[in-house]
Design an enzyme around this catalytic site. Sequence first.
Site, short mmCIF file in Angstrom:
data_model
loop_
_atom_site.label_atom_id
_atom_site.label_comp_id
_atom_site.label_asym_id
_atom_site.label_seq_id
_atom_site.Cartn_x
_atom_site.Cartn_y
_atom_site.Cartn_z
N GLY A 55 0.84 -1.21 0.33
CA GLY A 55 -0.05 -0.01 0.73
C GLY A 55 0.71 0.79 -0.25
N ASP A 111 0.69 3.04 4.43
CA ASP A 111 -0.45 3.94 4.35
C ASP A 111 -1.74 4.62 4.48
OD1 ASP A 111 -1.30 1.30 4.44
OD2 ASP A 111 -1.44 0.79 2.96
N ASP A 114 -5.54 1.98 9.98
CA ASP A 114 -6.82 2.19 10.69
C ASP A 114 -7.28 1.01 12.00
OD1 ASP A 114 -9.84 1.51 10.07
OD2 ASP A 114 -9.74 -0.63 9.95
N PHE A 163 -14.84 2.83 3.82
CA PHE A 163 -13.06 2.14 3.28
C PHE A 163 -12.39 2.86 2.45
CE2 PHE A 163 -10.84 -1.37 0.69
CZ PHE A 163 -10.59 -1.29 1.94
N VAL A 164 -11.20 2.87 1.89
CA VAL A 164 -10.87 3.91 0.50
C VAL A 164 -10.04 3.11 -0.43
CG1 VAL A 164 -11.52 6.08 1.68
CG2 VAL A 164 -8.99 5.33 1.68
P1 IMP Z 1 -4.75 -1.78 10.49
O1 IMP Z 1 -4.33 -3.02 11.06
O2 IMP Z 1 -6.17 -2.12 10.79
O3 IMP Z 1 -4.33 -0.61 11.44
O4 IMP Z 1 -5.23 -1.95 8.77
C1 IMP Z 1 -3.54 -1.59 8.35
C2 IMP Z 1 -3.81 -1.44 6.91
O5 IMP Z 1 -4.92 -2.59 6.38
C3 IMP Z 1 -3.65 -0.57 5.96
O6 IMP Z 1 -2.10 -1.05 5.42
C4 IMP Z 1 -4.09 -1.27 4.06
O7 IMP Z 1 -3.23 -1.98 3.61
C5 IMP Z 1 -5.47 -1.63 4.57
N1 IMP Z 1 -6.52 -0.64 4.99
C6 IMP Z 1 -7.09 -0.31 6.42
N2 IMP Z 1 -7.68 0.64 5.42
C7 IMP Z 1 -8.23 0.55 4.24
C8 IMP Z 1 -8.87 1.51 2.96
O8 IMP Z 1 -9.58 1.82 3.53
N3 IMP Z 1 -8.67 0.90 1.90
C9 IMP Z 1 -8.00 0.19 1.50
N4 IMP Z 1 -7.09 -0.33 2.59
C10 IMP Z 1 -7.17 -0.67 3.69
#
Ligand code: IMP
Length: 188
Positions: A55, A111, A114, A163-164
């Site tokens: 990402g 990137d 979340d 979600f983007v």
């Molecule tokens: P986390 O572990 O929930 O913080 O998610 C982090 C990873 O999920 C990021 O590095 C992205 O690869 C993916 N991700 C989270 N939100 C999005 C989104 O809105 N679009 C695309 N990928 C996402």
Amino acid sequence: MATDPSGFAHHFAEPDLGPVVVAEDKIRARIAELGAEITRDYADRPPLLVCVLKGAFIFLADLARAIRLPVEVDFMAVSSYGASTRSSGVVRIVKDLDIDLAGRHVVLVEDIVDSGLTLTYLRRNLAARQPASLEVCALFVRQGNQKTHEELRYVGFEIPPAFVLGFGLDVAERYRNLPYVCEFRGSA
Ligand code: IMP
Ligand code: MG
């Protein structure tokens, strides 16, 4: 050509592409600012930029060119989502770094944060390799979703819950090449 509700003509026609969340010129301007900040903060200790694939590859490419220091770059690949849009909380290192982090000033380039679960895992993993310092630079942070409270030294944009896609961000490996970020209209 697919357009969003405001009439914006998308980069290519696809029904998955929703309203634009952050426009191309806004992203470019913010990355220039982040690059200037990092240039200032690391003037006497050029950092090693660690890019989290896939990402962050587009962000890394632009950020590295906005930093006026002889940086080094390395890549690691982690997988946390598979093809769905929700974090499993399980992070797997798919490709590890080539460069030894010991004694290095490391900036982890992400990137989007979340839930923060991916970052928590990565931070712990990289800290164990004894860098001289370790900071995080995330292009996007989703508001109010973090299950952990990681310190984020550099943040590009806080974005709303949707979600983007685009600027490196995918759904099932597609749409990373959009030069802006928009909402995902489909289901996954
Ligand atoms: P986390 O572990 O929930 O913080 O998610 C982090 C990873 O999920 C990021 O590095 C992205 O690869 C993916 N991700 C989270 N939100 C999005 C989104 O809105 N679009 C695309 N990928 C996402
Ligand atoms: Mg992904």
